[in-house]
Structure formats: C-alpha cells, structure tokens
Design a protein around this motif. Structure first.
Motif, PDB file in Angstrom:
ATOM      1  N   THR A 148       0.864  -1.174   0.000  1.00 34.88           N
ATOM      2  CA  THR A 148       0.000   0.000   0.000  1.00 34.88           C
ATOM      3  C   THR A 148       0.901   1.224   0.000  1.00 34.88           C
ATOM      4  OG1 THR A 148      -1.787  -1.107   1.187  1.00 34.88           O
ATOM      5  CG2 THR A 148      -1.753   1.294   1.290  1.00 34.88           C
ATOM      6  N   PHE A 149       0.673   2.127  -0.938  1.00 36.52           N
ATOM      7  CA  PHE A 149       1.439   3.367  -0.994  1.00 36.52           C
ATOM      8  C   PHE A 149       0.754   4.383  -0.096  1.00 36.52           C
ATOM      9  CE2 PHE A 149       2.393   7.539  -2.822  1.00 36.52           C
ATOM     10  CZ  PHE A 149       3.775   7.489  -2.829  1.00 36.52           C
ATOM     11  N   VAL A 150       1.527   5.086   0.722  1.00 35.26           N
ATOM     12  CA  VAL A 150       0.967   6.082   1.634  1.00 35.26           C
ATOM     13  C   VAL A 150       1.636   7.436   1.382  1.00 35.26           C
ATOM     14  CG1 VAL A 150       0.590   6.730   4.041  1.00 35.26           C
ATOM     15  CG2 VAL A 150       0.525   4.314   3.378  1.00 35.26           C
ATOM     16  N   HIS A 151       0.811   8.451   1.238  1.00 35.78           N
ATOM     17  CA  HIS A 151       1.289   9.831   1.080  1.00 35.78           C
ATOM     18  C   HIS A 151       0.619  10.682   2.148  1.00 35.78           C
ATOM     19  CE1 HIS A 151       2.600  13.543  -0.759  1.00 35.78           C
ATOM     20  NE2 HIS A 151       1.341  13.960  -0.823  1.00 35.78           N
ATOM     21  N   SER A 152       1.394  11.481   2.854  1.00 37.13           N
ATOM     22  CA  SER A 152       0.852  12.338   3.918  1.00 37.13           C
ATOM     23  C   SER A 152       0.815  13.785   3.472  1.00 37.13           C
ATOM     24  CB  SER A 152       1.723  12.219   5.169  1.00 37.13           C
ATOM     25  OG  SER A 152       1.715  10.895   5.630  1.00 37.13           O
ATOM     26  N   LEU A 153      -0.181  14.510   3.969  1.00 38.85           N
ATOM     27  CA  LEU A 153      -0.299  15.934   3.676  1.00 38.85           C
ATOM     28  C   LEU A 153      -0.979  16.620   4.846  1.00 38.85           C
ATOM     29  CD1 LEU A 153      -3.520  16.607   2.578  1.00 38.85           C
ATOM     30  CD2 LEU A 153      -2.685  14.934   0.965  1.00 38.85           C
ATOM     31  N   GLU A 184      -7.679  16.973  -6.159  1.00 33.96           N
ATOM     32  CA  GLU A 184      -6.303  17.452  -6.314  1.00 33.96           C
ATOM     33  C   GLU A 184      -5.345  16.510  -5.587  1.00 33.96           C
ATOM     34  OE1 GLU A 184      -3.668  21.275  -4.854  1.00 33.96           O
ATOM     35  OE2 GLU A 184      -5.805  21.564  -5.198  1.00 33.96           O
ATOM     36  N   TRP A 185      -5.702  16.104  -4.380  1.00 37.53           N
ATOM     37  CA  TRP A 185      -4.833  15.212  -3.597  1.00 37.53           C
ATOM     38  C   TRP A 185      -4.735  13.823  -4.229  1.00 37.53           C
ATOM     39  CZ3 TRP A 185      -7.565  16.939   1.492  1.00 37.53           C
ATOM     40  CH2 TRP A 185      -7.144  18.236   1.826  1.00 37.53           C
ATOM     41  N   GLN A 232      -5.267  19.735  10.083  1.00 34.79           N
ATOM     42  CA  GLN A 232      -5.318  18.293  10.304  1.00 34.79           C
ATOM     43  C   GLN A 232      -4.328  17.643   9.343  1.00 34.79           C
ATOM     44  OE1 GLN A 232      -9.694  17.522   9.901  1.00 34.79           O
ATOM     45  NE2 GLN A 232      -9.341  16.211  11.684  1.00 34.79           N
ATOM     46  N   ASP A 233      -3.690  16.605   9.815  1.00 37.90           N
ATOM     47  CA  ASP A 233      -2.824  15.805   8.957  1.00 37.90           C
ATOM     48  C   ASP A 233      -3.666  14.715   8.317  1.00 37.90           C
ATOM     49  OD1 ASP A 233      -0.429  17.206   9.469  1.00 37.90           O
ATOM     50  OD2 ASP A 233      -0.193  16.138  11.367  1.00 37.90           O
ATOM     51  N   ILE A 234      -3.444  14.504   7.034  1.00 37.55           N
ATOM     52  CA  ILE A 234      -4.193  13.518   6.266  1.00 37.55           C
ATOM     53  C   ILE A 234      -3.219  12.476   5.734  1.00 37.55           C
ATOM     54  CG2 ILE A 234      -5.630  13.159   4.203  1.00 37.55           C
ATOM     55  CD1 ILE A 234      -7.068  14.812   6.301  1.00 37.55           C
TER      56      ILE A 234
END
Length: 137
Positions: free
Chosen positions: A9-14, A34-35, A76-78
């Motif tokens: 699973t690829f995880v990207h944080s924003l 957009e995300w 908030q962190d996503i």
C-alpha cells in the motif's frame, strides 16, 4: 508450498491549510481530487516509473470519483493510502483512502488508461503491469 505475496500500500501524507477550506473551516471537496492527483503522481514516480513512461505514451484518467465520509479542517494531517485493482492489459483502477486522526474521511477511485502519443489506447509494458500488480489489495 506456495508463498503468499502481500500487497503493498502506498501512503502519502499531507496537511490541510487555510487555503484548502471555506469560511466555515470545512475542507473544499475539490481538494480531494487534487490530492488524488498528487498521490497518484508520487506513486507513479516512486513506485512505477521515474520518467512516467513519457517515451512510451501517456496516462489518461477515464473515470474519477470521490465519496466524502467526514468533514476535515485546517491543520489536520491527512494520510492517503493508494492501492490498485482490476489491472488489465491497457488500464487499471486506483483506490484512494483518506484518513484523519486514524478515521476514514473520504474514498476515491480512478480508472487509468494507457495510450500512445497519438492518444490511441495501447498495452502497458509488461514490467509496468507487474509493478502495478504489487499494489493490488
């Protein structure tokens, strides 16, 4: 004895900022699209092909959707989790799961089609299909 291959699973944080929200502090729904694009591009670049297959062709988004489950707010962190499914010769689907504070806030999907530079649908290179399949959950 068969070995079980575990899907990656690829995880990207924003982080959500004020520019991502309206006067009430709710995150704009359009930001999730957009995300999706940002997460997809980072996944392509880091996990599939650093040159994004520019010499072979182009990726075309045939379908995109987003289901909203819960509101989010600035600062908030996503975490966005990405997995692939329904991988075929010329196309595949991606699922994007967005989490805030460990809770699901949105889920989106995209169907991606591969085409040559004349925009005619064409087969993905076999090594690329194998790389995408590592992310099938």
């Amino acid at each position: 004895m068969l070995m079980q291959v575990t899907a990656q699973t690829f995880v990207h944080s924003l982080t959500i900022y004020l520019k991502d929200s309206n006067a009430y502090g709710n995150t704009y729904f359009a930001r999730y699209f957009e995300w999706q694009g940002i997460c997809r591009e980072k996944w392509f670049f880091e996990c599939i092909s650093r040159d994004m297959l520019q010499n072979e062709g182009v990726f075309i988004t045939k379908h995109a959707e987003q289901d909203y489950l819960q509101e989010t707010f600035p600062f908030q962190d996503i975490a966005c989790e990405l997995n692939a499914f329904d991988v075929r010769k010329c196309s595949f689907w991606l699922e994007f799961r967005f989490y805030a504070d460990g809770k699901p806030v949105s889920v989106g999907r995209q169907q991606i089609v591969f085409a040559n530079h004349a925009k005619q649908i064409t087969a993905l290179p076999e090594p690329v299909i194998a790389s995408i399949k590592r992310y099938v959950k």
